[in-house]
Design an enzyme around this catalytic site. Structure first.
Site, PDB file in Angstrom:
ATOM      1  N   GLY A  10       0.838  -1.193   0.000  1.00 50.46           N
ATOM      2  CA  GLY A  10       0.000   0.000   0.000  1.00 50.46           C
ATOM      3  C   GLY A  10       0.866   1.234   0.000  1.00 50.46           C
ATOM      4  O   GLY A  10       2.083   1.168  -0.171  1.00 50.46           O
ATOM      5  N   VAL A  17       4.762   1.291   0.885  1.00 50.58           N
ATOM      6  CA  VAL A  17       5.028   0.097   1.681  1.00 50.58           C
ATOM      7  C   VAL A  17       5.007  -1.120   0.764  1.00 50.58           C
ATOM      8  O   VAL A  17       4.087  -1.301  -0.030  1.00 50.58           O
ATOM      9  CB  VAL A  17       3.986  -0.073   2.805  1.00 50.58           C
ATOM     10  CG1 VAL A  17       4.285  -1.312   3.639  1.00 50.58           C
ATOM     11  CG2 VAL A  17       3.963   1.166   3.697  1.00 50.58           C
ATOM     12  N   LYS A  36       8.971   0.284   4.530  1.00 44.29           N
ATOM     13  CA  LYS A  36       8.348   1.577   4.287  1.00 44.29           C
ATOM     14  C   LYS A  36       9.421   2.500   3.734  1.00 44.29           C
ATOM     15  O   LYS A  36      10.472   2.684   4.363  1.00 44.29           O
ATOM     16  CB  LYS A  36       7.781   2.128   5.595  1.00 44.29           C
ATOM     17  CG  LYS A  36       6.811   3.284   5.447  1.00 44.29           C
ATOM     18  CD  LYS A  36       6.177   3.572   6.800  1.00 44.29           C
ATOM     19  CE  LYS A  36       5.091   4.621   6.688  1.00 44.29           C
ATOM     20  NZ  LYS A  36       4.457   4.870   8.011  1.00 44.29           N
ATOM     21  N   ASP A 131      -1.407  10.855  16.155  1.00 46.16           N
ATOM     22  CA  ASP A 131      -2.260  10.521  15.004  1.00 46.16           C
ATOM     23  C   ASP A 131      -2.939   9.166  15.192  1.00 46.16           C
ATOM     24  O   ASP A 131      -2.925   8.319  14.298  1.00 46.16           O
ATOM     25  CB  ASP A 131      -1.431  10.529  13.717  1.00 46.16           C
ATOM     26  CG  ASP A 131      -2.298  10.665  12.459  1.00 46.16           C
ATOM     27  OD1 ASP A 131      -3.442  11.136  12.582  1.00 46.16           O
ATOM     28  OD2 ASP A 131      -1.810  10.321  11.361  1.00 46.16           O
TER      29      ASP A 131
END
Length: 363
Positions: A10, A17, A36, A131
């Site tokens: 994704g 990633v 990542k 977050d």
């Protein structure tokens, strides 16, 4: 660790990633990994994530970092962070795949308790996630909660620091009142966001029903309006949310206190404990939970004390950590009206803003 980039998993606003496949034969015994990656020229957020994950090793409710490296691919220098692969996906997909896009309350209790354990560890370590949202909560193969995406996370500010300063961090739907109006983002802001996540798990809808960004921020930051407490929740669940949705961050319950709330206390969903400087992630709170935000004037907690975990940049074996020393913090306006204008408009950037749909799964 020597690895080969596999198929894409994704991407988000801070990097792509992909699966990471170890080269060596002995690494067949290594856990599944993802990598990542972002361009080295704009990798500050990813470097920050690696730095903080190294400080938070050992908590089963936090995604594990396995290392970092630079690579050159298609003529571009990339910075890469290796992470454990959470095969269960993120919570937004879990809700989408559930029958009514909601979770039964026993599951809400289970996941809330695991999230609290992770947040308690993060806060005790002297950090704020900044977050917390469905897209940043992953599930391991065994269904274990894994808090992820620490790109916006930061050290808690020193109590001796009276200077008001803050970068814009997080996702608007999960922002706390003190963040919107005062630029304050400390551990209570993560608890407010946890309450928003709980509402979504229980109802399938965001805690705030507002599509206009300006009106949303005014709702959060101005006046006494609070997110609606789901009527279908048990009385314990409603009371738990009331402790999360206290406007004054000084009176909002901490993760340590909430671990002892009847909504999650006594639920033996998992018994993982994590040692942090000879302290565990489990709550050491009294056995009786206060019933309102004003019932704990004599509460004794280490939450407000100085963290004993030091952030030692130079001790981390990373090829990119030293570059973080060149980063400068943002400034913050002095009036609520100006802060709202900043949040809505001219000084917002993609990396600072982050949207609820910023993660696109191509799994």
């Amino acid at each position: 660790m020597d690895w080969i980039r596999g198929e894409a998993v994704g991407h988000g606003s801070f990097g792509k990633v992909s699966f990471a496949i170890p080269r060596c034969q002995s690494s067949l015994f290594c856990p599944s990994m993802v990598v990542k990656s972002s361009s080295a020229s704009c990798s500050a957020t990813l470097m920050n994530e690696k730095l903080i994950l190294d400080e938070l090793k050992g908590c089963p409710q936090i995604i594990n970092c396995l290392g970092d490296s630079y690579t050159y691919e298609n003529g571009e220098k990339l910075y890469n962070v290796l992470l454990e692969y959470a095969s269960g996906g993120d919570f937004s997909n879990k809700l989408k795949n559930s029958g009514d896009h909601i979770l039964p309350e026993f599951e809400v209790r289970k996941y809330t308790k695991s999230l609290l354990k992770g947040l308690h560890f993060i806060h005790k370590s002297g950090y704020v996630h900044c977050d917390i949202k469905l897209q940043n909560i992953l599930l391991g193969q065994d269904g274990q909660v894994k808090i992820a995406d620490f790109g916006l996370a930061k050290r808690s500010k020193s109590r001796k620091d009276d200077k008001l300063g803050c970068e814009l961090r997080g996702t608007p739907l999960y922002m706390s009142p003190e963040m919107v109006t005062g630029g304050e983002q400390e551990s209570p802001a993560d608890i407010w966001a946890l309450g928003c996540v709980l509402v979504e798990m229980a109802t399938g809808n965001p805690a705030w029903k507002c599509s206009d960004m300006t009106r949303l921020l005014m709702k959060i930051g101005v006046g006494g309006q609070l997110p609606e407490i789901p009527e279908k929740l048990s009385e314990e669940g409603k009371d738990f949310l009331e402790k999360c949705f206290v406007k004054d961050p000084r009176k909002r319950w901490t993760a340590e206190m909430l671990l002892n709330h009847p909504f999650v206390a006594g639920q033996n969903y998992d018994d993982n404990t994590v040692t942090l400087k000879d302290q565990t992630c489990e709550s050491g709170t009294p056995s009786t939970s206060p019933r309102c935000p004003f019932d704990f004037p004599d509460w004794v907690s280490n939450e407000s004390g100085k963290s004993s975990v030091a952030c030692s940049i130079t001790s981390l074996p990373s090829p990119a950590i030293q570059e973080l020393l060149n980063l400068n913090g943002g400034s913050w306006s002095t009036t609520p009206a100006e802060r709202l204008r900043v949040l809505v408009g001219e000084r917002r950037t993609e990396s600072e803003w982050s949207t609820a749909d910023g993660w696109v799964s191509v799994r």
